[in-house]
Design a protein around this motif. Structure first.
Motif, mmCIF file in Angstrom:
data_model
loop_
_atom_site.group_PDB
_atom_site.id
_atom_site.type_symbol
_atom_site.label_atom_id
_atom_site.label_comp_id
_atom_site.label_asym_id
_atom_site.label_seq_id
_atom_site.Cartn_x
_atom_site.Cartn_y
_atom_site.Cartn_z
ATOM 1 N N ARG A 141 0.833 -1.204 0.000
ATOM 2 C CA ARG A 141 0.000 0.000 0.000
ATOM 3 C C ARG A 141 0.867 1.254 0.000
ATOM 4 N N LEU A 142 1.993 1.211 0.710
ATOM 5 C CA LEU A 142 2.913 2.343 0.730
ATOM 6 C C LEU A 142 3.509 2.580 -0.654
ATOM 7 N N VAL A 143 3.944 1.512 -1.303
ATOM 8 C CA VAL A 143 4.516 1.639 -2.652
ATOM 9 C C VAL A 143 3.471 2.172 -3.625
ATOM 10 N N ALA A 144 2.246 1.662 -3.535
ATOM 11 C CA ALA A 144 1.174 2.141 -4.418
ATOM 12 C C ALA A 144 0.932 3.626 -4.193
ATOM 13 N N PHE A 145 0.989 4.072 -2.947
ATOM 14 C CA PHE A 145 0.791 5.486 -2.629
ATOM 15 C C PHE A 145 1.907 6.343 -3.224
ATOM 16 N N ILE A 146 3.143 5.916 -3.055
ATOM 17 C CA ILE A 146 4.281 6.668 -3.596
ATOM 18 C C ILE A 146 4.181 6.772 -5.114
ATOM 19 N N ASP A 164 7.899 16.076 -5.059
ATOM 20 C CA ASP A 164 8.145 17.422 -4.553
ATOM 21 C C ASP A 164 6.956 17.973 -3.762
ATOM 22 N N VAL A 165 6.623 17.255 -2.708
ATOM 23 C CA VAL A 165 5.600 17.716 -1.772
ATOM 24 C C VAL A 165 5.961 17.136 -0.399
ATOM 25 N N PRO A 166 6.112 17.978 0.624
ATOM 26 C CA PRO A 166 6.515 17.484 1.944
ATOM 27 C C PRO A 166 5.393 16.716 2.620
ATOM 28 N N LEU A 167 5.704 15.502 3.086
ATOM 29 C CA LEU A 167 4.705 14.652 3.716
ATOM 30 C C LEU A 167 5.226 14.116 5.043
ATOM 31 N N ARG A 168 4.437 14.262 6.086
ATOM 32 C CA ARG A 168 4.775 13.659 7.364
ATOM 33 C C ARG A 168 4.394 12.184 7.339
ATOM 34 N N HIS A 169 4.983 11.414 8.250
ATOM 35 C CA HIS A 169 4.629 10.002 8.328
ATOM 36 C C HIS A 169 3.135 9.826 8.582
ATOM 37 N N GLN A 170 2.539 10.728 9.378
ATOM 38 C CA GLN A 170 1.108 10.628 9.670
ATOM 39 C C GLN A 170 0.266 10.846 8.412
ATOM 40 N N ASP A 171 0.704 11.771 7.543
ATOM 41 C CA ASP A 171 -0.012 11.997 6.287
ATOM 42 C C ASP A 171 -0.041 10.725 5.444
ATOM 43 N N ILE A 172 1.125 10.088 5.352
ATOM 44 C CA ILE A 172 1.226 8.862 4.551
ATOM 45 C C ILE A 172 0.424 7.743 5.201
ATOM 46 N N ALA A 173 0.570 7.604 6.535
ATOM 47 C CA ALA A 173 -0.106 6.528 7.259
ATOM 48 C C ALA A 173 -1.622 6.595 7.093
ATOM 49 N N LYS A 192 16.516 0.968 2.909
ATOM 50 C CA LYS A 192 17.607 -0.001 3.042
ATOM 51 C C LYS A 192 17.784 -0.822 1.770
ATOM 52 N N LYS A 193 16.673 -1.022 1.042
ATOM 53 C CA LYS A 193 16.756 -1.767 -0.221
ATOM 54 C C LYS A 193 17.242 -0.885 -1.379
ATOM 55 N N GLY A 194 17.442 0.405 -1.109
ATOM 56 C CA GLY A 194 17.920 1.312 -2.140
ATOM 57 C C GLY A 194 16.868 1.723 -3.148
ATOM 58 N N LEU A 195 15.591 1.582 -2.772
ATOM 59 C CA LEU A 195 14.513 1.925 -3.699
ATOM 60 C C LEU A 195 14.093 3.382 -3.571
ATOM 61 N N ILE A 196 14.171 3.920 -2.359
ATOM 62 C CA ILE A 196 13.837 5.320 -2.111
ATOM 63 C C ILE A 196 14.808 5.876 -1.088
ATOM 64 N N ARG A 197 14.766 7.180 -0.904
ATOM 65 C CA ARG A 197 15.367 7.802 0.265
ATOM 66 C C ARG A 197 14.452 8.949 0.682
ATOM 67 N N TYR A 204 12.427 10.549 -2.350
ATOM 68 C CA TYR A 204 13.189 10.466 -3.590
ATOM 69 C C TYR A 204 13.151 9.006 -4.064
ATOM 70 N N ILE A 205 12.592 8.787 -5.247
ATOM 71 C CA ILE A 205 12.555 7.440 -5.821
ATOM 72 C C ILE A 205 13.887 7.188 -6.518
ATOM 73 N N GLN A 206 14.587 6.135 -6.074
ATOM 74 C CA GLN A 206 15.899 5.828 -6.647
ATOM 75 C C GLN A 206 15.850 4.727 -7.695
ATOM 76 N N ASP A 207 14.847 3.867 -7.601
ATOM 77 C CA ASP A 207 14.708 2.799 -8.592
ATOM 78 C C ASP A 207 13.217 2.524 -8.790
ATOM 79 N N ILE A 208 12.611 3.248 -9.705
ATOM 80 C CA ILE A 208 11.164 3.138 -9.891
ATOM 81 C C ILE A 208 10.781 1.786 -10.487
ATOM 82 N N ARG A 209 11.672 1.179 -11.276
ATOM 83 C CA ARG A 209 11.358 -0.121 -11.873
ATOM 84 C C ARG A 209 11.212 -1.176 -10.777
ATOM 85 N N LYS A 210 12.171 -1.240 -9.861
ATOM 86 C CA LYS A 210 12.093 -2.219 -8.789
ATOM 87 C C LYS A 210 10.968 -1.902 -7.811
ATOM 88 N N LEU A 211 10.666 -0.614 -7.683
ATOM 89 C CA LEU A 211 9.553 -0.227 -6.819
ATOM 90 C C LEU A 211 8.244 -0.770 -7.391
#
Length: 215
Positions: A141-146, A164-173, A192-197, A204-211
């Motif tokens: 669900r988190l990946v689908a949201f991103i 490019d929009v600031p989101l708190r953890h509560q907003d995402i949750a 940790k998997k290197g997919l985002i930071r 920041y999406i670092q590997d959208i294909r693997k995401l």
């Protein structure tokens, strides 16, 4: 898109007959419990629309961006909703009364085309959110949201896609029906998997294909 450049420009001109307002990050456009009697056009920046659950938690509804009008449902139908609007960064808005908004729409029905474009886009956003909630795991669900944010707010910087929009953890949750703590752990797991930071509330999406492969 149904609205032409000329129709969009006419819609903006209507708002520019009103008041130009500037807000700093964190300020409210419509406060909790406040009755709104105006319609707004976003010249620049992003505005968060949310409500408060019966448990006292914020529930993110949608994020409005540059060149959009809000509150759109109330502007067209007059239907009251307990929605709070807060700016996520420095924002410039134009404000007119609902009466003036409707008067101009009635005088030039072609202006409904860009309004319909906005309504369809909001329908798409909410539909994607509902589809995302069908995934069983919080990570999915988190990946689908991103990924749902990427078409609206993503742009490439140094081989990364920044949402490019600031989101708190509560907003995402609240958007993925998870707790803030679980959401934080899953964000860390994707990092940790290197997919985002995550930096300064930006993803920041670092590997959208693997995401996408997660789904």
């Amino acid at each position: 898109m149904l609205g032409s450049k000329e129709q969009n420009a006419k819609l903006v001109d209507i708002f520019k007959k009103g008041n130009r307002l500037s807000y700093s990050k964190g300020e409210y456009v419509v406060r909790p419990g406040e009755h709104n009697n105006a319609v707004f056009y976003i010249e620049s920046g992003t505005v968060k629309a949310f409500d408060i659950t019966k448990y006292g938690e914020e529930n993110l509804l949608v994020i409005r961006q540059q060149d959009e009008v809000f509150p759109l449902i109330w502007a067209v139908t007059g239907q009251e909703r307990s929605v709070i609007y807060q700016v996520l960064n420095d924002v410039v808005l134009w404000r007119i009364s609902r009466k003036d908004f409707l008067k101009n729409i009635e005088a030039d029905p072609e202006l409904l085309a860009p309004i319909l474009d906005m309504a369809v886009e909001m329908y798409r956003v909410h539909s994607e959110r509902i589809i995302g909630l069908e995934y069983r795991t919080v990570r999915e669900r988190l990946v689908a949201f991103i990924l749902s944010l990427e078409p609206r707010f993503g742009h490439v910087i140094d081989n990364e896609i920044v949402i490019d929009v600031p989101l708190r953890h509560q907003d995402i949750a609240s958007s993925i029906n998870a707790t803030r703590e679980t959401t934080g752990r899953e964000l860390n797991g994707l990092e940790k998997k290197g997919l985002i930071r995550v930096s300064r509330s930006l993803i920041y999406i670092q590997d959208i294909r693997k995401l996408k492969e997660i789904l």
